[in-house]
Structure formats: structure tokens, C-alpha cells
Scaffold this active site. Structure first.
Site, PDB file in Angstrom:
ATOM      1  N   GLU A 109       0.846  -1.195   0.000  1.00  0.00           N
ATOM      2  CA  GLU A 109       0.000   0.000   0.000  1.00  0.00           C
ATOM      3  C   GLU A 109       0.886   1.250   0.000  1.00  0.00           C
ATOM      4  O   GLU A 109       1.929   1.266   0.673  1.00  0.00           O
ATOM      5  CB  GLU A 109      -0.855  -0.008   1.283  1.00  0.00           C
ATOM      6  CG  GLU A 109      -1.823   1.146   1.396  1.00  0.00           C
ATOM      7  CD  GLU A 109      -2.514   1.189   2.762  1.00  0.00           C
ATOM      8  OE1 GLU A 109      -1.957   0.681   3.750  1.00  0.00           O
ATOM      9  OE2 GLU A 109      -3.626   1.750   2.825  1.00  0.00           O
ATOM     10  N   LYS A 209     -10.198   0.718  -0.776  1.00  0.00           N
ATOM     11  CA  LYS A 209     -10.075   0.461   0.662  1.00  0.00           C
ATOM     12  C   LYS A 209     -11.293   0.947   1.447  1.00  0.00           C
ATOM     13  O   LYS A 209     -11.723   2.094   1.308  1.00  0.00           O
ATOM     14  CB  LYS A 209      -8.812   1.137   1.195  1.00  0.00           C
ATOM     15  CG  LYS A 209      -8.468   0.772   2.633  1.00  0.00           C
ATOM     16  CD  LYS A 209      -7.180   1.488   3.042  1.00  0.00           C
ATOM     17  CE  LYS A 209      -6.706   1.117   4.428  1.00  0.00           C
ATOM     18  NZ  LYS A 209      -5.539   1.938   4.823  1.00  0.00           N
ATOM     19  N   CYS A 242      -4.348  -3.390   4.325  1.00  0.00           N
ATOM     20  CA  CYS A 242      -3.900  -2.868   5.632  1.00  0.00           C
ATOM     21  C   CYS A 242      -4.901  -3.013   6.780  1.00  0.00           C
ATOM     22  O   CYS A 242      -5.193  -4.118   7.211  1.00  0.00           O
ATOM     23  CB  CYS A 242      -3.465  -1.412   5.455  1.00  0.00           C
ATOM     24  SG  CYS A 242      -2.370  -0.828   6.767  1.00  0.00           S
TER      25      CYS A 242
END
Ligand code: NAG
Ligand code: NAG
Ligand code: NAG
Ligand code: NAG
Ligand code: NAG
Ligand code: NAG
Length: 538
Positions: A109, A209, A242
Site C-alpha cells: 500500500e 479500501k 492494511c
């Protein structure tokens, strides 16, 4: 959520020493540990043999070239020049991975554009991104189809050159109109986006995300992207990013599709010991769900970012280095059908465990042996119980009890969770360990409800040092750790000295509690924990 961050009062705590016979805990522990071959949980040997088919995966921990001032406005040209320096490294790594036979590579990321931008200052770094569901597009072969897609083009060409699937993270923009009530004032959505290219450069996946981590530059998509892609070498992969790893959507929901056996996971994770180091949670996710996780982290030791790995439920190939200034490529063979470790022991309770629970509950335990009946005395609760204390671990107020002596049984409770530890130590080290419990909302750096049972090494010899960040330990334990969690989502964390990972011998549900067993540690124990998430109480 409006829960008070000060803690739910701890309810109960008792410590027992097992009857008058000092050897009782050790004997019971040996019984417990020795039975794993008979237990219904799966044994290692048979699993290895079932791993017939493999593929080769690569993840690259990248040290990004960062914008010297991410708050400053730049032109698209300047932004592209900065990103080109990162993309050049990516291309070298794709070729290096190709030489090792990699069929898929994952990059971290923020690895191309960096971080610490504002909504405005990141704009020149954003590519336009059409939905791969609506358009079939090969950016390398059809570069003129959309403007502002230089980064996508470059990544697509790399996938072709390396002849492998490629997963990378970039910032993307999507124009919106005032007819859309959620459309931001500047007329565009900005997303933190993972893209997936097949080995012929076709865009086959786009994940935006969902659980942003204080990222002012980006918007949360209105609906959760549940993104999977198919590969000819290992079937279906799922995608998330993440911080998503701690939430139900999309991470856990993706796995409701039982064909999803592999996860690609770009991350920019700041390590937080003792429970949330990057490799620790990556591996725990793989073990908990019986999937493989291809995790690529940023390499930026001064920000605490390092820790990437190719994790299967049983084996991990990882990298964690706070000293090296450079990136690192990991390649490994991965089973196309990852074997699970979580035994399903609910149906058949292990007899030695049954006996153990009985003795603990205070009933005498009787065994019929030919003619005679032998009874073991019930365990009296001792008066000299070690003291409970409170200490802050990762900003949460844990209730703890010190782990003293060569062997013993401890129990510590908080809220509705009781944690139990049965242990034996082959040698005593001059270190303080503690059994810790927490049941409540975590509220610092994100809000999420957790239930945790943890055996941790403390920072020093004082109680107030328990929960501090340490990486080295000498203490060896044979142990059995369990708790009566109110959630079925438990992540087994297992970290040993020098940021190394170990695997439990056995873990899973046994009647109403979740347990983890281990004997014969190969290096000192830093953390062994059961990290439960109560998703619905967020
Ligand atoms: C931690 O919790 C205990 C028990 O609820 C309380 O007595 C103590 O003050 C708390 N400590 C902190 C630092 O909040
Ligand atoms: C990003 O911001 C954080 C917090 O303000 C700061 O500690 C860090 O050094 C910054 N990183 C970079 C690369 O500028
Ligand atoms: C790309 O931008 C140019 C210049 O602004 C414009 O003429 C062209 O129509 C755009 N192409 C597409 C596909 O939007
Ligand atoms: C390119 O890859 C995609 C996804 O694997 C596949 O569906 C498609 O058939 C491939 N195209 C060609 C021309 O090989
Ligand atoms: C475990 O076994 C029980 C009883 O055989 C079964 O009902 C349950 O679905 C199994 N659970 C899993 C996760 O396999
Ligand atoms: C866990 O065990 C304790 C002690 O036996 C009990 O008070 C508590 O209610 C249990 N929690 C759950 C969720 O069953």
C-alpha cells in the site's frame, strides 16, 4: 460507539495450585500436550502430504521514494516523475521474481505515491480508474482509451513482461456529479485502490479500501468492494488492504466464499508490539481462517514500518528488518489448497482435557483401573495467589497476573472473559512474564471491540512494564492457553524472540472455549495470545 474507554470492572480472579501434589500441573500439562497426536485436530505429517500442488508467489517490501513535501501542490508531470522512481524499482523486482518462477507478485500500500498528503495535494498523483466490471481493458495494449492512466499502463506492461499476475496499490480518482448526494464538493471521489492485472496485462480486479486509517486524502466507497479474481494456477484470490484486516468487511465476508483460499494484502503497517506487529497479525489471519496470505508492507523503519510475508496456515516465509535501509523480495512455494491447522474438536472432547477441566472445577476426579478406583483430590484454591494488577498494553487497560515459578495454573478474568494458562518451564529465566486479559472497546488509533487472552514477556521486572514493546526473550514455556470468548473470530498471535514466528501445536474450539497449545518452543516467547474480535460491537 459511545462506550466508555475506562474499563469494564474485572469480575473475578482466582489462582489455584493443583492439590497438595506439586507435580500435578506438570503432569496434567504433559498429558494435555502429549495427546495431540490422538486428538481429533489435524496432525502435521498428513497435512504436508496433501500439499500436492504448489504455485510460486512473490511479495516485495518496498522502501518508497517519498515526496519531500507531501503537503505542497505539484503538477501531474512532477507527480509522475516521483512515481516513476518507485515504478522503476517495481519493474526490477518483477523481473527478479520472474527469474524465480513467480506466478503472482504483490506490492505494498502507498508504495507508488507515498503518504501524508492532503485531499488536494494528492490529486496530481491520482490515476483515472474505470471499473473492470464495466470495461474490459488492457492498459498496456490500449493506452489511449482513458486519460491520466500512466501508472496503470506501466503496471499492466510489467505484468506482461514478467508474465505474472501483479497486485499493486495506487491512488485513483472518479468524477461524480451533484446528482449524487454523496459526491464531494470538489466533484470527484478519491480512493485508496488496489489493482490486479492478469499475466497478459488485463485489469482483472479493483478494490477500494474500506477501512481507511486516518487518510484525509481518500474517500470511503459507498458500498464495500468484495473483490476476488481467478487464477489458472491457484483458483480464487481475495483482496483487501492494511487496516481492513481487523474488520468484518470486506476481510471476513470475502471468506464466506469457500473457494477463496488465498488473500493478496498490500499494507503500510506500523508495528505495534506486543500484539499487533505486521507479521504477527498476517500470520494469525492465515492460521485463523485456513487461507494463505501474501502480504507486502512498506519498508520504512523510522516510521516503524516493516514486516511482510507469504503465510500459509502452517508455514510462513517472512521478512522483518528494522536495520536495513533497503527493500526485500520474498518468493515461496505455496500450496494451492492451503491445509488448515484449526482442529474441530467440538464433537469429541479430548479425554485428558475433560479430566483437567474437572479437576479445575473442584470435583475430585476418579478413574477405574482394573479393580480399584483412584481418585485425585480436587484442587483447593490457594490463599497465596499471585496478585492481580493493571497495566496498559497498546493503550488498553489490561488485568494481569504474574507468571511465577516452574509450573502452574493461572486464571484471570475481565468483563465476561476468563483466560486460563497451564504452564511448565524447562528452565527459569530472569524475566517477568504475565497472563493478561482485556474485554472491551479499543479506542486509540481506531475503535474496535476486542477480547484478548495474552501471555506476554514484560519490558522489565516491574509489573508496570508488562505491555511494553520488546522483541527479545529467553523464556521457554510448554503451555496451554484458553479463554471463554464471546466471539468465534479469534486470531492466534504467536511471536518469539528476534521477531520470529512460531506455530501452535494445536488450536481451536473445545466445548465453550478456544485454546492454543504449544510445547518445545525453539526460541524465547515474546507473545502468545488469542485476539478475539467482536465485530458487531464496533
Ligand atoms: C484500570 O482498571 C482498573 C479496574 O477497573 C482501575 O482500577 C484502574 O484505575 C484502571 N487504570 C487506568 C490507568 O485507567
Ligand atoms: C507523516 O506524518 C507523521 C505524523 O505527522 C510524521 O510522524 C511522519 O514523519 C510523516 N512522514 C513523512 C514521510 O513525511
Ligand atoms: C484526453 O484529454 C485530451 C486533452 O484534454 C482530450 O482531447 C481527449 O478527448 C481526452 N481523451 C479521453 C479519452 O477522454
Ligand atoms: C488475459 O487474461 C485474462 C484473465 O486471466 C483472460 O480471461 C484472457 O482470456 C486473457 N487474454 C488473452 C488474450 O490471453
Ligand atoms: C465441527 O464439527 C461439528 C460436529 O461434527 C459440526 O457440526 C461443525 O459444523 C464443525 N465445524 C467446522 C468449522 O467444521
Ligand atoms: C466465562 O467464564 C466466567 C467464569 O466461569 C463466567 O463468569 C463468564 O460468564 C463466562 N463467559 C461467557 C461468555 O460465558
Amino acid at each position: 460507539m459511545a462506550l466508555n474507554p475506562t474499563l469494564l470492572p474485572f469480575l473475578l480472579f482466582t489462582v489455584c495450585s493443583m492439590s497438595g501434589a506439586r507435580t500435578a500441573p506438570a503432569r496434567l500439562l504433559l498429558l494435555l500436550l502429549g495427546c495431540s497426536a490422538l486428538a481429533p485436530g489435524v496432525a502435521w505429517g498428513s497435512l504436508e502430504q496433501r500439499e500436492a500442488e504448489n504455485y510460486v508467489a512473490a511479495v516485495y517490501e518496498h522502501r518508497p521514494v517519498l515526496s519531500p513535501n507531501p503537503l505542497e501542490l505539484s503538477s501531474r508531470q512532477e507527480a509522475l516523475e516521483l512515481m516513476k522512481q518507485n515504478l522503476d524499482v517495481y519493474e526490477q523486482q518483477v523481473m527478479a521474481a520472474a527469474q524465480k518462477g513467480a506466478q503472482i507478485i504483490v506490492f505494498p500500500e502507498d508504495g507508488i505515491h507515498g503518504f501524508n498528503f492532503t485531499r488536494t495535494s494528492i490529486y496530481p498523483f491520482l490515476d483515472f480508474m474505470p471499473s473492470p466490471k464495466l470495461v474490459r481493458w488492457n492498459p498496456c495494449l490500449e493506452p489511449f482509451r482513458f486519460n491520466d492512466t500512466e501508472v496503470l499502463q506501466r503496471l499492466s506492461c510489467m505484468a506482461i513482461r514478467g508474465d505474472m499476475f501483479l497486485v499493486a496499490n495506487l491512488g485513483t480518482k472518479q468524477p461524480c456529479f451533484t446528482s449524487d448526494p454523496a459526491c464531494p464538493h470538489d466533484g470527484r471521489y478519491q480512493f485508496n485502490t488496489n489493482v490486479v492485472f492478469s499475466d497478459n496485462g488485463t485489469l482483472v480486479g479493483r478494490y477500494r479500501k474500506h477501512n481507511l486509517y486516518f487518510e484525509a486524502a481518500f474517500d470511503t466507497p459507498a458500498d464495500v468492494d468484495l473483490v476476488t479474481f481467478d487464477t489458472p494456477f491457484a483458483g480464487k484470490f481475495g483482496v483487501f488492504t492494511c487496516f481492513d484486516i481487523l474488520f468484518f468487511d470486506p476481510a471476513v465476508r470475502l471468506l464466506r466464499d469457500s473457494e477463496v483460499k488465498h488473500i493478496v494484502y498490500p499494507t503500510a503497517w506500523m508495528n505495534q508490539l506486543p500484539l499487533l506487529a505486521a507479521i504477527e497479525i498476517q500470520k494469525a489471519f492465515a492460521t485463523a481462517f485456513g487461507v494463505s496470505v501474501l502480504a507486502a508492507n512498506i519498508h520504512h523503519p523510522t516510521l516503524g514500518m516493516t514486516g511482510s510475508g507469504i503465510h500459509t496456515p502452517l508455514k510462513s516465509f517472512w521478512y522483518h528488518d528494522m536495520d536495513s535501509p533497503k527493500g526485500h523480495l520474498i518468493t515461496a512455494q505455496v500450496a494451492t489448497n492451503p491445509p488448515g491447522l484449526v482442529g474441530n474438536t467440538t464433537s469429541e472432547m479430548d479425554p485428558s482435557h475433560q479430566k483437567f477441566l474437572k479437576v479445575l472445577s473442584g470435583d475430585p476426579y476418579c478413574e477405574k483401573d482394573a479393580q480399584e478406583v483412584h481418585c485425585e483430590e480436587a484442587a483447593p484454591w490457594t490463599v497465596n495467589a499471585p496478585p492481580t494488577f493493571h497495566s496498559e498494553m497498546m493503550y488498553d487497560n489490561f488485568t494481569l497476573v504474574p507468571v511465577w515459578g516452574k509450573e502452574g495454573y493461572l486464571r484471570v478474568c475481565s468483563g465476561s472473559l476468563c483466560c486460563h494458562l497451564l504452564y511448565e518451564r524447562p528452565t527459569l529465566s530472569k524475566e517477568l512474564y504475565a497472563l493478561a486479559v482485556f474485554d472491551g472497546p479499543h479506542t486509540v488509533h481506531g475503535t474496535y471491540y476486542i477480547q484478548v487472552c495474552a501471555l506476554v514477556k514484560c519490558g522489565g521486572l516491574g509489573f508496570d512494564t508488562c505491555g511494553q514493546e520488546i522483541t527479545d526473550a529467553q523464556g521457554l514455556f510448554d503451555f496451554h492457553l484458553w479463554g471463554n470468548f464471546s466471539t468465534s473470530y479469534i486470531f492466534p498471535l504467536f511471536l518469539t524472540s528476534g521477531m520470529t514466528l512460531d506455530s501452535p501445536d494445536q488450536l481451536g474450539w473445545e466445548s465453550d472455549h478456544y485454546f492454543l497449545r504449544k510445547s518445545g518452543l525453539s526460541s524465547g516467547l515474546v507473545t502468545a495470545a488469542l485476539y478475539g474480535r467482536l465485530y458487531e460491537r464496533n
